[in-house]
Design a protein around this motif. Structure first.
Motif, short mmCIF file in Angstrom:
data_model
loop_
_atom_site.label_atom_id
_atom_site.label_comp_id
_atom_site.label_asym_id
_atom_site.label_seq_id
_atom_site.Cartn_x
_atom_site.Cartn_y
_atom_site.Cartn_z
N MET A 77 0.83 -1.21 0.00
CA MET A 77 0.00 0.00 0.00
C MET A 77 0.86 1.26 0.00
N GLU A 78 1.90 1.27 0.80
CA GLU A 78 2.77 2.44 0.86
C GLU A 78 3.52 2.64 -0.46
N GLY A 79 3.88 1.55 -1.10
CA GLY A 79 4.55 1.65 -2.40
C GLY A 79 3.67 2.29 -3.44
N VAL A 80 2.39 1.90 -3.45
CA VAL A 80 1.42 2.50 -4.37
C VAL A 80 1.30 4.00 -4.06
N HIS A 81 1.12 4.32 -2.80
CA HIS A 81 0.96 5.71 -2.39
C HIS A 81 2.19 6.54 -2.75
N ASP A 82 3.37 6.04 -2.41
CA ASP A 82 4.60 6.79 -2.67
C ASP A 82 4.79 7.05 -4.16
N ALA A 83 4.53 6.04 -4.98
CA ALA A 83 4.69 6.19 -6.43
C ALA A 83 3.65 7.16 -6.98
#
Length: 108
Positions: A77-83
């Motif tokens: 989830m954080e990877g999606v958000h960060d990208a």
């Protein structure tokens, strides 16, 4: 390297067979990944920003199974958000340095 191969392939979606048996102490595994490694792997996969289905398979150390799955999903989830918002190294991120999980994780 595996993430770049996925990017180059340009899939429309991603199916992840999340094997948690590489966790430290797992009776069937010989690896020693910890929660932060699973989170880092999730973050890398999330950065692809693809519709994703995660199927949990493998992982037999019940003491840490839930924690490792939770950390993977958190990283995803954080990877999606960060990208999405352009924060690949946002302050407070639990992102591991490149090399820890990426060098030990097999194909995902």
């Amino acid at each position: 390297q595996a993430i770049q191969v996925v990017r180059d392939f340009e899939p429309t979606f991603l199916v992840i067979a999340l094997g948690l048996d590489p966790a430290k102490g797992d009776p069937t595994g010989t690896w020693s990944l910890g929660p932060r490694d699973f989170e880092a792997n999730g973050r890398m996969l999330g950065s692809l920003q693809l519709p994703t289905l995660v199927v949990q398979e493998g992982g037999y150390r019940t003491r840490t199974l839930g924690k490792n799955a939770k950390q993977f999903l958190r990283g995803l989830m954080e990877g999606v958000h960060d990208a999405e918002f352009g924060f690949p190294n946002r302050p407070g991120s639990r992102k591991e340095s490149s090399g820890s999980a990426a060098s030990t994780a097999g194909p995902t």
